[in-house]
Design a protein around this motif. Structure first.
Motif, short mmCIF file in Angstrom:
data_model
loop_
_atom_site.label_atom_id
_atom_site.label_comp_id
_atom_site.label_asym_id
_atom_site.label_seq_id
_atom_site.Cartn_x
_atom_site.Cartn_y
_atom_site.Cartn_z
N UNK A 160 0.84 -1.14 -0.03
CA UNK A 160 0.08 -0.20 0.19
C UNK A 160 0.73 1.35 0.11
N UNK A 161 0.31 2.23 -0.86
CA UNK A 161 1.27 3.65 -0.84
C UNK A 161 0.85 4.40 0.45
N UNK A 165 -3.78 5.76 7.97
CA UNK A 165 -3.64 5.65 9.34
C UNK A 165 -3.14 6.94 10.28
N UNK A 166 -3.34 8.06 9.48
CA UNK A 166 -2.83 9.31 10.00
C UNK A 166 -4.04 9.50 11.16
N UNK A 167 -5.00 9.74 11.06
CA UNK A 167 -6.03 9.99 12.05
C UNK A 167 -5.93 8.99 13.28
N UNK A 168 -5.36 7.95 13.00
CA UNK A 168 -5.20 6.98 14.10
C UNK A 168 -3.94 6.91 14.94
N UNK A 169 -3.06 7.95 14.64
CA UNK A 169 -1.54 8.34 14.98
C UNK A 169 -0.71 7.56 14.25
N UNK A 170 -0.93 7.06 13.28
CA UNK A 170 0.20 6.07 12.78
C UNK A 170 0.08 4.68 12.63
N UNK A 171 1.30 3.91 11.97
CA UNK A 171 2.12 4.55 11.34
C UNK A 171 2.01 5.19 9.90
N UNK A 172 2.56 6.46 9.54
CA UNK A 172 2.17 6.97 8.28
C UNK A 172 3.35 6.65 7.64
N UNK A 173 3.21 6.70 6.05
CA UNK A 173 4.21 6.23 5.27
C UNK A 173 4.79 7.31 4.17
N UNK A 174 3.84 8.34 4.00
CA UNK A 174 4.28 9.54 3.23
C UNK A 174 4.07 9.14 1.75
N UNK A 175 4.69 10.17 1.01
CA UNK A 175 4.70 9.88 -0.42
C UNK A 175 5.56 8.80 -0.85
N UNK A 176 6.76 8.25 -0.04
CA UNK A 176 7.60 7.47 -0.21
C UNK A 176 6.99 6.06 0.03
N UNK A 177 6.06 5.90 0.62
CA UNK A 177 5.15 4.63 0.82
C UNK A 177 5.91 3.56 1.66
N UNK A 178 6.62 4.23 2.67
CA UNK A 178 7.45 3.21 3.58
C UNK A 178 7.71 4.12 4.73
N UNK A 179 7.41 3.50 5.93
CA UNK A 179 7.38 4.28 7.09
C UNK A 179 8.75 4.37 7.66
N UNK A 180 9.69 3.38 7.66
CA UNK A 180 11.11 3.41 7.72
C UNK A 180 11.57 4.42 7.11
N UNK A 214 9.08 18.01 11.75
CA UNK A 214 9.90 16.82 11.53
C UNK A 214 9.73 15.99 12.63
N UNK A 215 9.94 16.45 14.07
CA UNK A 215 9.70 15.48 15.10
C UNK A 215 8.48 14.62 15.17
N UNK A 216 7.44 15.42 14.93
CA UNK A 216 6.12 14.85 14.68
C UNK A 216 6.20 13.79 13.92
N UNK A 217 6.53 14.07 12.54
CA UNK A 217 6.59 12.96 11.55
C UNK A 217 7.58 11.58 11.98
N UNK A 218 8.52 11.92 12.66
CA UNK A 218 9.40 10.76 13.11
C UNK A 218 8.44 9.98 14.16
N UNK A 219 7.79 10.59 15.00
CA UNK A 219 6.87 10.13 16.12
C UNK A 219 5.70 9.32 15.28
N UNK A 220 5.23 9.84 14.22
CA UNK A 220 4.16 9.08 13.52
C UNK A 220 4.76 7.94 12.59
N UNK A 221 5.49 7.93 12.27
CA UNK A 221 6.35 6.82 11.53
C UNK A 221 6.30 5.79 12.31
N UNK A 222 6.50 5.77 13.72
CA UNK A 222 6.89 4.68 14.76
C UNK A 222 7.75 3.74 14.21
N UNK A 223 8.91 4.22 13.82
CA UNK A 223 10.26 3.58 13.14
C UNK A 223 10.98 3.24 14.24
#
Length: 434
Positions: A160-161, A165-180, A214-223
């Motif tokens: 999946x691209x 899951x953004x509204x659930x707090x992640x993990x999000x993958x962004x335009x790159x399609x991969x949370x890591x 940026x810190x928020x995105x790191x948290x939302x990826x849950x990596x």
């Protein structure tokens, strides 16, 4: 073309190139592979012309020997590869990335490179947040890249691209399609944005906002991988700044402290490995990585010295590589450890060459970061935040290399090439800071 306009053109080309290297998946997922590959060929052709025009800047003493050896050895592996045709196929992107990295390092001044890198990362992070918001508020379900047919049997969720899951707090993958990958982009961005803020090359409030995002995105990826990389970067940054506060003759206690903490860290990880993994939300198998490492190691042992030939990423149709990393029916195309991956592909020779190249980059970056800039008899020039960039990004890449193979492909390899060429001539950095 006037010099000012030519400089802007080089910076703009670098932004486009870096975007493709960091977030090429966004272009592929939206427009397809054909357009992405066409853009790659076009940019490579431009950089070939740029390098030819700048050939007077190339001196043999400024070429990192072991990095060049590793790259040439990878190209030469087509001669003994298990599948020469597929090795040649995967070598072309490797060569493209190398050419782009060389072109940026040779022709883009240090300050312009940092500006281009910061601009690129802002675009990627902003696009990722807007993309996830669009999926959550207007699509309402997970979506797949345009080249994946979802009309037939069920497609694994890993393809999946966006997982919506953004509204659930992640993990999000962004335009790159991969949370890591998104998390690691955010880690690099946090380094760059912090340096720009400290350097006062961005408006303070604007820089602070981007650091918070940026810190928020790191948290939302849950990596967990990226959190470990961020921790390693923070520790190295603190020690580098601590050393800057001491004269060269007074640094022994700092180095002894570093050594002691390093030993203590290794012992702690060895003793409390299960507890640490549990805290990071990982099982003892590191999300299936140990099985993958065992399978790749078994294959590497069949050709331990020179390897099976370059294949990064692995081609999905070639036996036995297509079944090396299978988890829940999904075929992964990397070993999730660059050192095991390189051993399988290029044998001990490749691992040793890459190891020395990275060690050389790390050591040169370290002394550029902790020593005062000096190219004449003046010894009192002030330190600059941006001289930390090669060191901190290299530490992040090295930390990630034990759980991903990004170091030798796309943005990872491009950064290694750019920084390796840059630190070979430290005045490229230090004089740019004067």
């Amino acid at each position: 073309m006037p010099a000012k306009e030519y400089r802007k053109a080089k910076t703009g080309l670098a932004v486009v190139t870096l975007f493709m290297l960091f977030a090429g998946e966004a272009i592929r997922n939206l427009l397809g592979w054909e357009i992405f590959m066409g853009m790659g060929v076009l940019i490579t052709a431009i950089y070939i012309v740029v390098i030819i025009r700048a050939r007077h800047l190339i001196h043999w003493r400024s070429i990192p020997f072991w990095l060049a050896f590793f790259a040439l050895f990878a190209v030469a592996s087509v001669a003994w590869a298990y599948s020469p045709a597929n090795t040649a196929l995967t070598l072309w992107p490797f060569i493209e990335v190398t050419i782009g990295g060389v072109g940026i390092a040779l022709t883009l001044p240090w300050n312009d490179f940092i500006r281009a890198l910061g601009t690129t990362l802002r675009w990627i992070l902003a696009a990722s947040l807007l993309f996830e918001l669009w999926v959550s508020f207007f699509v309402g379900h997970a979506i797949y890249p345009v080249f994946i047919d979802t009309s037939g049997e069920k497609v694994p969720a890993v393809y999946q691209w966006s997982r919506n899951l953004l509204l659930e707090g992640g993990p999000i993958q962004g335009v790159v399609g991969n949370r890591n990958q998104l998390g690691f982009i955010a880690v690099i961005a946090l380094i760059v944005f912090s340096i720009q803020l400290a350097q006062k090359t961005v408006w303070r409030n604007w820089g602070t906002v981007w650091i918070v995002i940026t810190v928020a995105i790191i948290g939302l990826t849950r990596s967990a991988t990226d959190l470990i990389a961020l921790l390693a970067v923070a520790v190295v940054a603190l020690f580098a700044l601590w050393l800057r506060a001491h004269l060269a003759s007074q640094r022994r206690p700092v180095y002894l402290t570093m050594l002691g903490l390093g030993v203590a860290g290794i012992v702690t990880v060895s003793v409390a490995r299960e507890q640490i993994l549990s805290l990071l939300g990982k099982g003892s198998d590191l999300t299936g990585r140990t099985d993958i490492w065992a399978a790749v190691t078994a294959l590497a042992e069949q050709r331990p010295v020179f390897g099976w030939g370059w294949l990064s990423p692995w081609v999905p149709w070639l036996e036995p590589f297509n079944n090396l990393a299978v988890r829940s029916g999904v075929h992964y195309l990397q070993a999730h450890n660059v050192w095991i991956d390189v051993w399988m592909q290029l044998g001990y020779v490749g691992v040793i060459a890459l190891g020395i190249a990275i060690f050389s980059l790390l050591s040169r970056s370290w002394f550029i970061a902790v020593d005062r800039p000096q190219w004449d008899l003046v010894e009192t020039r002030p330190y600059s935040p941006s001289s930390l960039l090669p060191l901190l990004v290299t530490v992040a890449l090295l930390t990630q290399s034990f759980s991903e193979s990004q170091l030798v492909v796309q943005s990872g390899w491009a950064l290694v090439v750019i920084f390796s060429l840059t630190v070979m001539v430290p005045t490229r950095i230090t004089k740019a800071l004067s």
